[in-house]
Design a protein around this motif. Sequence first.
Motif, short mmCIF file in Angstrom:
data_model
loop_
_atom_site.label_atom_id
_atom_site.label_comp_id
_atom_site.label_asym_id
_atom_site.label_seq_id
_atom_site.Cartn_x
_atom_site.Cartn_y
_atom_site.Cartn_z
N GLU A 111 -8.53 15.72 10.13
CA GLU A 111 -8.89 15.63 9.05
C GLU A 111 -9.39 16.92 8.32
OE1 GLU A 111 -11.69 12.33 5.69
OE2 GLU A 111 -11.30 12.26 7.90
N LYS B 104 -2.14 4.31 1.08
CA LYS B 104 -3.48 3.58 0.66
C LYS B 104 -4.43 2.95 2.23
CE LYS B 104 -3.02 4.49 -4.16
NZ LYS B 104 -3.61 5.29 -4.30
N ASP B 105 -5.39 4.01 2.60
CA ASP B 105 -6.30 3.53 3.29
C ASP B 105 -6.93 2.49 2.73
OD1 ASP B 105 -7.54 3.24 5.59
OD2 ASP B 105 -9.13 5.34 5.05
N ASN B 106 -6.60 1.21 3.30
CA ASN B 106 -6.84 -0.31 3.05
C ASN B 106 -6.80 -1.52 3.71
OD1 ASN B 106 -4.56 -0.84 2.55
ND2 ASN B 106 -3.86 -0.92 0.63
N LYS C 117 -3.84 -0.98 7.21
CA LYS C 117 -4.58 -1.43 8.35
C LYS C 117 -4.22 -1.65 9.15
CE LYS C 117 -9.26 1.08 6.76
NZ LYS C 117 -10.47 0.78 6.63
N SER D 216 -3.13 4.36 8.28
CA SER D 216 -3.03 3.73 7.28
C SER D 216 -4.31 5.33 6.59
CB SER D 216 -4.56 2.76 6.68
OG SER D 216 -5.20 2.88 7.79
N LYS D 217 -4.92 5.76 7.88
CA LYS D 217 -6.23 7.29 7.52
C LYS D 217 -5.50 8.03 7.33
CE LYS D 217 -9.62 9.39 6.79
NZ LYS D 217 -10.54 9.13 5.56
N TRP D 218 -3.46 8.57 8.16
CA TRP D 218 -2.94 9.60 8.26
C TRP D 218 -2.36 9.33 6.97
CZ3 TRP D 218 -0.07 11.55 13.25
CH2 TRP D 218 0.89 12.38 12.91
N SER E 87 -3.29 8.26 3.96
CA SER E 87 -3.97 8.40 2.35
C SER E 87 -4.25 10.25 2.51
CB SER E 87 -5.84 7.62 2.62
OG SER E 87 -6.32 7.78 4.11
N SER F 159 0.63 -1.04 0.07
CA SER F 159 0.36 0.02 0.12
C SER F 159 0.77 1.10 0.19
CB SER F 159 -0.92 -0.24 1.51
OG SER F 159 -1.27 1.13 0.93
#
Length: 304
Positions: free
Chosen positions: A222, A249-251, A255, A266-268, A270, A47
Amino acid sequence: MIRFFKFIFFLAINVYSQSNNIAQRLGYDVNDKLLIIHADDIGVSHSVNVASFKAFKSGAISSGSIMMPCPWVLEVAEFSINNPNYDLGLHLTITSEWKNYKWDGITSSNEIKSLLSNNYFYDNTNDIKKYADAEEIRKEIQSQIDFAKKIGINPTHLDSHMGALSVRPDIIKVYLEVGKTNRIPVFTPIQFKPLLEKINWDQSEIVWVDKYFMMNGNGVSEDKWFDFYANIISNIKSGLNVILVHLGKDNEELKAVTIDHPAFGSKWRSLDLKVLESQEFKDLLLKNNIKVINWRDIKRVLYP
């Protein structure tokens, strides 16, 4: 005689200034605002690789660095061979911070025992500071450079994962010596000056990073992610600046890698990618007359 010593003093100062004023050596004005937009942790997961390759191709980043002990490094080597113009250095790695996703060194484990706990690198830099043998670190980071070259990567620079190579004066000395021996620039922020004074390192050889920036996530929601980076770009000063970003990628894969670790999760990652690829961010660079450069440019003038 006094004139002679004045001349020698002036010459020494001038040589020192020239060696440190990377802007002029790269052909820019002394007051230009130089910026390296740099992605860490390439190679840690598929990712992160996909996001980083995408950012290179879109021009969102100008540089990145690779974690050589990590499982997805061969994918990076293939990318580097097929895209030799992209700026890839080594994110020298002697820590392994994720809960369920670990690695050890390139060097045989019986040669770097002081760097390992339960057969993996420590998950924090405090243990590096307490237990790591500097010569074992030298072996490992040299092995990472050698392995990179073996699989087709020609590193443009060296930097340190989690800052682990700056936790003690003897360790930072090894870090700088390995860079010098291999003729590869070392990421050296101005904050390192007190450490370099302790080891009597010749600072005229250093290309100082005047300022570096990195999202710490504290209190940044965010919807304010773009504002954090916009504020950096709008207030950048002349000199050599670096923005350190973490892409992904937030996948499900990422995660799982970063489970129970929202910082740099992952969110960070992305969100970092989304900001850098936005037209608004690119417009800000132009508006503020930022000169985006990379470590290959610096390597070219430092080690012609």
